[in-house]
Design an enzyme around this catalytic site. Structure first.
Site, PDB file in Angstrom:
ATOM      1  N   ASP A  29       6.532 -32.159 -12.655  1.00  0.00           N
ATOM      2  CA  ASP A  29       5.665 -31.477 -12.750  1.00  0.00           C
ATOM      3  C   ASP A  29       4.440 -31.633 -11.834  1.00  0.00           C
ATOM      4  OD1 ASP A  29       4.959 -29.244 -15.373  1.00  0.00           O
ATOM      5  OD2 ASP A  29       3.161 -29.918 -13.974  1.00  0.00           O
ATOM      6  N   ASN A  85       7.334 -24.095 -24.394  1.00  0.00           N
ATOM      7  CA  ASN A  85       6.312 -23.260 -24.546  1.00  0.00           C
ATOM      8  C   ASN A  85       6.920 -21.763 -24.357  1.00  0.00           C
ATOM      9  OD1 ASN A  85       4.222 -25.203 -24.845  1.00  0.00           O
ATOM     10  ND2 ASN A  85       3.813 -25.218 -22.559  1.00  0.00           N
ATOM     11  N   GLY A  91       1.757 -20.493 -24.937  1.00  0.00           N
ATOM     12  CA  GLY A  91       1.013 -21.149 -23.845  1.00  0.00           C
ATOM     13  C   GLY A  91       1.988 -21.190 -22.441  1.00  0.00           C
ATOM     14  N   GLN A  92       3.035 -20.422 -22.561  1.00  0.00           N
ATOM     15  CA  GLN A  92       3.780 -20.307 -21.378  1.00  0.00           C
ATOM     16  C   GLN A  92       3.126 -19.698 -20.202  1.00  0.00           C
ATOM     17  OE1 GLN A  92       7.612 -18.168 -21.997  1.00  0.00           O
ATOM     18  NE2 GLN A  92       8.499 -18.869 -20.045  1.00  0.00           N
ATOM     19  N   HIS A  98      11.676 -23.562 -19.473  1.00  0.00           N
ATOM     20  CA  HIS A  98      11.873 -24.802 -18.922  1.00  0.00           C
ATOM     21  C   HIS A  98      11.249 -25.765 -20.007  1.00  0.00           C
ATOM     22  CE1 HIS A  98       8.088 -22.702 -18.275  1.00  0.00           C
ATOM     23  NE2 HIS A  98       7.408 -23.904 -18.589  1.00  0.00           N
ATOM     24  N   LEU A  99      11.904 -26.842 -20.232  1.00  0.00           N
ATOM     25  CA  LEU A  99      11.421 -27.945 -21.047  1.00  0.00           C
ATOM     26  C   LEU A  99      10.499 -28.758 -20.309  1.00  0.00           C
ATOM     27  CD1 LEU A  99      14.475 -26.944 -22.086  1.00  0.00           C
ATOM     28  CD2 LEU A  99      14.718 -29.110 -22.894  1.00  0.00           C
TER      29      LEU A  99
HETATM   30  P1  AMP Z   1       4.265 -23.670 -18.883  1.00  0.00           P
HETATM   31  O1  AMP Z   1       2.659 -23.566 -19.059  1.00  0.00           O
HETATM   32  O2  AMP Z   1       4.967 -24.204 -20.577  1.00  0.00           O
HETATM   33  O3  AMP Z   1       4.862 -22.543 -18.581  1.00  0.00           O
HETATM   34  O4  AMP Z   1       4.479 -24.796 -17.987  1.00  0.00           O
HETATM   35  C1  AMP Z   1       4.496 -24.518 -16.328  1.00  0.00           C
HETATM   36  C2  AMP Z   1       4.420 -25.862 -15.677  1.00  0.00           C
HETATM   37  O5  AMP Z   1       4.583 -25.427 -14.592  1.00  0.00           O
HETATM   38  C3  AMP Z   1       2.985 -26.287 -15.687  1.00  0.00           C
HETATM   39  O6  AMP Z   1       3.093 -27.592 -16.440  1.00  0.00           O
HETATM   40  C4  AMP Z   1       2.809 -26.511 -14.235  1.00  0.00           C
HETATM   41  O7  AMP Z   1       1.932 -27.551 -13.751  1.00  0.00           O
HETATM   42  C5  AMP Z   1       4.048 -26.486 -13.546  1.00  0.00           C
HETATM   43  N1  AMP Z   1       4.298 -25.934 -12.224  1.00  0.00           N
HETATM   44  C6  AMP Z   1       3.845 -24.726 -11.671  1.00  0.00           C
HETATM   45  N2  AMP Z   1       4.222 -24.686 -10.677  1.00  0.00           N
HETATM   46  C7  AMP Z   1       4.816 -25.662 -10.134  1.00  0.00           C
HETATM   47  C8  AMP Z   1       5.440 -26.072  -9.169  1.00  0.00           C
HETATM   48  N3  AMP Z   1       5.512 -25.439  -7.838  1.00  0.00           N
HETATM   49  N4  AMP Z   1       6.006 -27.415  -8.890  1.00  0.00           N
HETATM   50  C9  AMP Z   1       5.961 -28.165 -10.008  1.00  0.00           C
HETATM   51  N5  AMP Z   1       5.490 -27.722 -11.222  1.00  0.00           N
HETATM   52  C10 AMP Z   1       4.865 -26.503 -11.271  1.00  0.00           C
END
Ligand code: AMP
Ligand code: ZN
Length: 112
Positions: A29, A85, A91-92, A98-99
C-alpha cells in the site's frame, strides 16, 4: 480503462510486488497504516465485494488464500487483520475489489 488497480495489475502504474499468481496480484500500500500493509487484488476487474457474482466464489477463496500465504511469508505469527472496505459506508476509495492485509502491530476494535 481508468481503474488505477487495473493499471497496477497490467504494470502501467508502478507498484512494489509482494505476491502474485494466475488470478491475483498483491502489492505494498502506498500509504501504509501498519508496518505490513499489503493490498491483494483480483487480476479481473470487480468493482467491489458488493458486485461479486456466484461465479466469483473460487476467486474469493484465492484472495483469502493469498492473504494467508503473504502473512506466513511476513512472519506475522502473532496475528494480523484482513479488511475489505465495500462501498461508500465501508470506506472504499478505489473501486476495484481489494483485501487489505495489515500486520506488525496490535489492532484495535471496533474500527472507525
Ligand atoms: P480503500 O480505501 O479500501 O479503497 O483502499 C484503497 C487503498 O489503496 C488505500 O489504502 C490507498 O493507500 C491505496 N492506494 C491508492 N493508490 C495506490 C497506489 N498507486 N499504490 C498503492 N496503493 C495505493
Ligand atoms: Zn480495476
Amino acid at each position: 480503462m481508468s481503474c488505477i488497480f487495473c493499471k497496477i495489475v497490467e504494470g502501467s502504474i508502478p507498484s512494489i510486488a509482494v505476491y502474485q499468481n494466475e488470478c491475483c496480484y498483491a502489492f505494498a500500500d502506498l500509504n501504509p497504516k501498519a508496518p505490513v500493509h499489503v493490498l491483494i487484488v483480483p487480476r479481473k476487474h470487480i468493482g467491489s465485494l458488493g458486485e461479486v457474482e456466484v461465479g466469483d466464489t473460487a476467486l474469493l477463496g484465492q484472495l483469502l488464500w493469498a492473504a494467508a500465504e503473504i502473512a506466513r511469508s511476513k512472519q506475522l505469527e502473532n496475528g494480523y487483520r484482513v479488511v475489505i472496505n465495500s462501498g461508500p459506508d465501508g470506506g472504499q476509495t478505489v473501486d476495484h475489489l481489494h483485501l487489505h492485509l495489515l500486520g506488525g502491530r496490535s489492532m484495535t476494535w471496533p474500527p472507525g
